[in-house]
Scaffold this motif. Structure first.
Motif, PDB file in Angstrom:
ATOM      1  N   ILE A  39       0.840  -1.200   0.000  1.00 59.82           N
ATOM      2  CA  ILE A  39       0.000   0.000   0.000  1.00 59.82           C
ATOM      3  C   ILE A  39       0.878   1.255   0.000  1.00 59.82           C
ATOM      4  CG2 ILE A  39      -1.639   1.317   1.384  1.00 59.82           C
ATOM      5  CD1 ILE A  39      -2.913  -0.947  -0.118  1.00 59.82           C
ATOM      6  N   ARG A  40       1.962   1.230   0.765  1.00 60.20           N
ATOM      7  CA  ARG A  40       2.865   2.389   0.769  1.00 60.20           C
ATOM      8  C   ARG A  40       3.523   2.575  -0.598  1.00 60.20           C
ATOM      9  NH1 ARG A  40       4.018   0.481   6.125  1.00 60.20           N
ATOM     10  NH2 ARG A  40       5.880  -0.623   5.427  1.00 60.20           N
ATOM     11  N   LEU A  41       3.837   1.452  -1.262  1.00 60.26           N
ATOM     12  CA  LEU A  41       4.379   1.569  -2.615  1.00 60.26           C
ATOM     13  C   LEU A  41       3.362   2.182  -3.569  1.00 60.26           C
ATOM     14  CD1 LEU A  41       6.395  -1.717  -3.305  1.00 60.26           C
ATOM     15  CD2 LEU A  41       7.264   0.607  -3.132  1.00 60.26           C
ATOM     16  N   LEU A  42       2.108   1.766  -3.465  1.00 61.00           N
ATOM     17  CA  LEU A  42       1.076   2.332  -4.328  1.00 61.00           C
ATOM     18  C   LEU A  42       0.893   3.821  -4.064  1.00 61.00           C
ATOM     19  CD1 LEU A  42      -1.583  -0.531  -4.227  1.00 61.00           C
ATOM     20  CD2 LEU A  42       0.031   0.001  -6.056  1.00 61.00           C
ATOM     21  N   ASP A  43       0.973   4.224  -2.804  1.00 63.18           N
ATOM     22  CA  ASP A  43       0.894   5.660  -2.493  1.00 63.18           C
ATOM     23  C   ASP A  43       2.042   6.425  -3.149  1.00 63.18           C
ATOM     24  OD1 ASP A  43      -1.418   5.394  -0.992  1.00 63.18           O
ATOM     25  OD2 ASP A  43      -0.329   5.042   0.884  1.00 63.18           O
ATOM     26  N   SER A  44       3.224   5.803  -3.151  1.00 65.64           N
ATOM     27  CA  SER A  44       4.361   6.471  -3.789  1.00 65.64           C
ATOM     28  C   SER A  44       4.174   6.570  -5.294  1.00 65.64           C
ATOM     29  CB  SER A  44       5.653   5.714  -3.456  1.00 65.64           C
ATOM     30  OG  SER A  44       5.680   4.448  -4.086  1.00 65.64           O
ATOM     31  N   VAL A  45       3.504   5.591  -5.918  1.00 66.09           N
ATOM     32  CA  VAL A  45       3.215   5.664  -7.354  1.00 66.09           C
ATOM     33  C   VAL A  45       2.254   6.812  -7.645  1.00 66.09           C
ATOM     34  CG1 VAL A  45       2.128   4.453  -9.285  1.00 66.09           C
ATOM     35  CG2 VAL A  45       3.671   3.234  -7.761  1.00 66.09           C
ATOM     36  N   VAL A  46       1.215   6.945  -6.811  1.00 66.16           N
ATOM     37  CA  VAL A  46       0.242   8.025  -7.013  1.00 66.16           C
ATOM     38  C   VAL A  46       0.938   9.379  -6.943  1.00 66.16           C
ATOM     39  CG1 VAL A  46      -1.807   9.134  -6.037  1.00 66.16           C
ATOM     40  CG2 VAL A  46      -1.686   6.642  -6.190  1.00 66.16           C
ATOM     41  N   ARG A  47       1.884   9.525  -6.003  1.00 64.56           N
ATOM     42  CA  ARG A  47       2.583  10.813  -5.867  1.00 64.56           C
ATOM     43  C   ARG A  47       3.712  10.967  -6.883  1.00 64.56           C
ATOM     44  NH1 ARG A  47       2.499   9.030  -0.510  1.00 64.56           N
ATOM     45  NH2 ARG A  47       4.738   8.583  -0.700  1.00 64.56           N
ATOM     46  N   GLY A  48       4.400   9.885  -7.219  1.00 62.81           N
ATOM     47  CA  GLY A  48       5.606  10.001  -8.036  1.00 62.81           C
ATOM     48  C   GLY A  48       5.357   9.978  -9.526  1.00 62.81           C
ATOM     49  N   LEU A  49       4.242   9.356 -10.007  1.00 62.06           N
ATOM     50  CA  LEU A  49       4.101   9.265 -11.465  1.00 62.06           C
ATOM     51  C   LEU A  49       3.765  10.592 -12.116  1.00 62.06           C
ATOM     52  CD1 LEU A  49       4.394   7.217 -13.678  1.00 62.06           C
ATOM     53  CD2 LEU A  49       1.999   6.647 -13.449  1.00 62.06           C
ATOM     54  N   PRO A  50       2.833  11.388 -11.724  1.00 59.84           N
ATOM     55  CA  PRO A  50       1.753  11.129 -10.762  1.00 59.84           C
ATOM     56  C   PRO A  50       0.594  10.409 -11.450  1.00 59.84           C
ATOM     57  CG  PRO A  50       1.600  13.369 -11.529  1.00 59.84           C
ATOM     58  CD  PRO A  50       2.803  12.781 -12.223  1.00 59.84           C
ATOM     59  N   ALA A  51      -0.289   9.816 -10.645  1.00 57.52           N
ATOM     60  CA  ALA A  51      -1.451   9.127 -11.171  1.00 57.52           C
ATOM     61  C   ALA A  51      -2.625   9.374 -10.243  1.00 57.52           C
ATOM     62  CB  ALA A  51      -1.172   7.618 -11.290  1.00 57.52           C
ATOM     63  N   ASP A  52      -3.824   9.169 -10.761  1.00 57.25           N
ATOM     64  CA  ASP A  52      -5.015   9.333  -9.922  1.00 57.25           C
ATOM     65  C   ASP A  52      -5.221   8.131  -9.009  1.00 57.25           C
ATOM     66  OD1 ASP A  52      -6.117  11.888 -10.914  1.00 57.25           O
ATOM     67  OD2 ASP A  52      -6.237  10.799 -12.807  1.00 57.25           O
ATOM     68  N   ALA A  53      -4.744   6.980  -9.413  1.00 56.94           N
ATOM     69  CA  ALA A  53      -4.876   5.779  -8.594  1.00 56.94           C
ATOM     70  C   ALA A  53      -3.808   4.780  -9.015  1.00 56.94           C
ATOM     71  CB  ALA A  53      -6.275   5.158  -8.733  1.00 56.94           C
ATOM     72  N   ALA A  54      -3.496   3.891  -8.103  1.00 57.82           N
ATOM     73  CA  ALA A  54      -2.568   2.795  -8.383  1.00 57.82           C
ATOM     74  C   ALA A  54      -3.160   1.514  -7.787  1.00 57.82           C
ATOM     75  CB  ALA A  54      -1.186   3.072  -7.790  1.00 57.82           C
TER      76      ALA A  54
END
Length: 299
Positions: A39-54
């Motif tokens: 879940i923490r990795l998915l949060d980092s994807v949302v912030r780092g890509l950025p994306a609306d969801a992961a």
């Protein structure tokens, strides 16, 4: 050029942060359960890509059953499951390569519009092969990055997603290995406890058997002693009986002290004879067959 370099720098920084989330000290306590770290990795994807969801769709560890979905960002579980079930997840796991969809118009699975997103990208979470052929390993899951607006993912975006997927796959595989190890350890401990209980039970049975054997040995010694004692008493009583039988009826009829002594002696000899017979009966095995039938010698 400066803007492109800044974007690449931010992406590299995001990868570094992702690696820190995947292997940081704060994750040491949940190594066997990969969900919090994923879940923490998915949060980092949302912030780092950025994306609306992961979204991560995990294959069951046994290879059968429905996938497990882990979600971060603005997407509901039903839409995430629809995105994976449209066929995209099977294609990515089978082909073992990324897939990007810039808009619903070019979605080969017609999954984006149904999932409530306009663009998405997905990469496989690499698995671990049993032998040397790592390229043949079945992915342990699929990582999705979802966008509500149409968007084209470039090579840097895919490289970032693949880096995150590698981290996520490592967490999943390690967590499953640790869970299997703990399960095997519990089974081994239960088997060891069972063996120890069996050994204790057999030891108790052996000690009880030894105690019964000691009692049987003592009883056998007592039987041998009583049989010998009865035989020796018969040897002593036999000459007494012979001498008493030698006294004639005429001598007994005279009366007097002699007759009284003879009668008292005969009574004592008879009592001792009964005692000797009882000792022999005590030494005899009660389960042994009885004496043979008497034989008529005259006939």
């Amino acid at each position: 050029l400066v803007a492109d370099l800044q974007r690449r720098l931010r992406r590299q920084q995001a990868i570094v942060r992702t690696a820190a989330v995947a292997g940081g000290r704060e994750a040491a306590g949940d190594a066997a359960d990969p969900r919090p770290r994923l879940i923490r990795l998915l949060d980092s994807v949302v912030r780092g890509l950025p994306a609306d969801a992961a979204v991560i769709a995990l294959r069951p560890s046994e290879g059968a059953g429905d996938p497990e979905f882990l979600i971060a960002g603005d997407i509901v579980s039903a839409h995430a499951e629809r995105l994976h079930a449209a066929g995209a997840g099977d294609w990515i796991a089978r082909e073992r390569r990324p897939l990007t969809v810039a808009s619903p118009a070019v979605d080969p699975f017609a999954a984006g519009d149904a999932a409530g997103c306009s663009a998405w990208a997905a990469v496989p979470l690499p698995g671990v092969a049993d032998g040397d052929g790592g390229e043949d390993a079945v992915p342990v899951g699929v990582l999705y990055a979802v966008h509500r607006r149409e968007r084209t993912c470039d090579a840097d975006d895919l490289a970032y997603l693949e880096a995150v997927a590698d981290q996520a796959a490592g967490i999943v595989v390690r967590g499953r290995l640790l869970a299997a190890l703990r399960r095997r350890t519990r089974e081994l401990q239960a088997h060891r406890d069972h063996l120890e209980s069996l050994v204790a039970e057999r030891t108790a049975d052996l000690e009880a058997t030894h105690a019964r054997l000691r009692v049987a040995d003592r009883l056998a010694a007592i039987g041998t002693f009583t049989a010998g004692l009865g035989h020796d008493m018969e040897n002593v009583l036999l000459p007494l009986r012979c001498r008493l039988d030698a006294i004639t009826d005429e001598q007994m009829q005279t009366g007097g002290p002699l007759a009284e002594a003879v009668m008292a002696t005969g009574t004592a000899v008879g009592f001792l004879g009964q005692l000797a017979d009882g000792l022999r009966l005590l030494a005899r095995d009660p389960l042994a067959p009885g004496p043979a039938a008497a034989t008529d010698l005259e006939a």
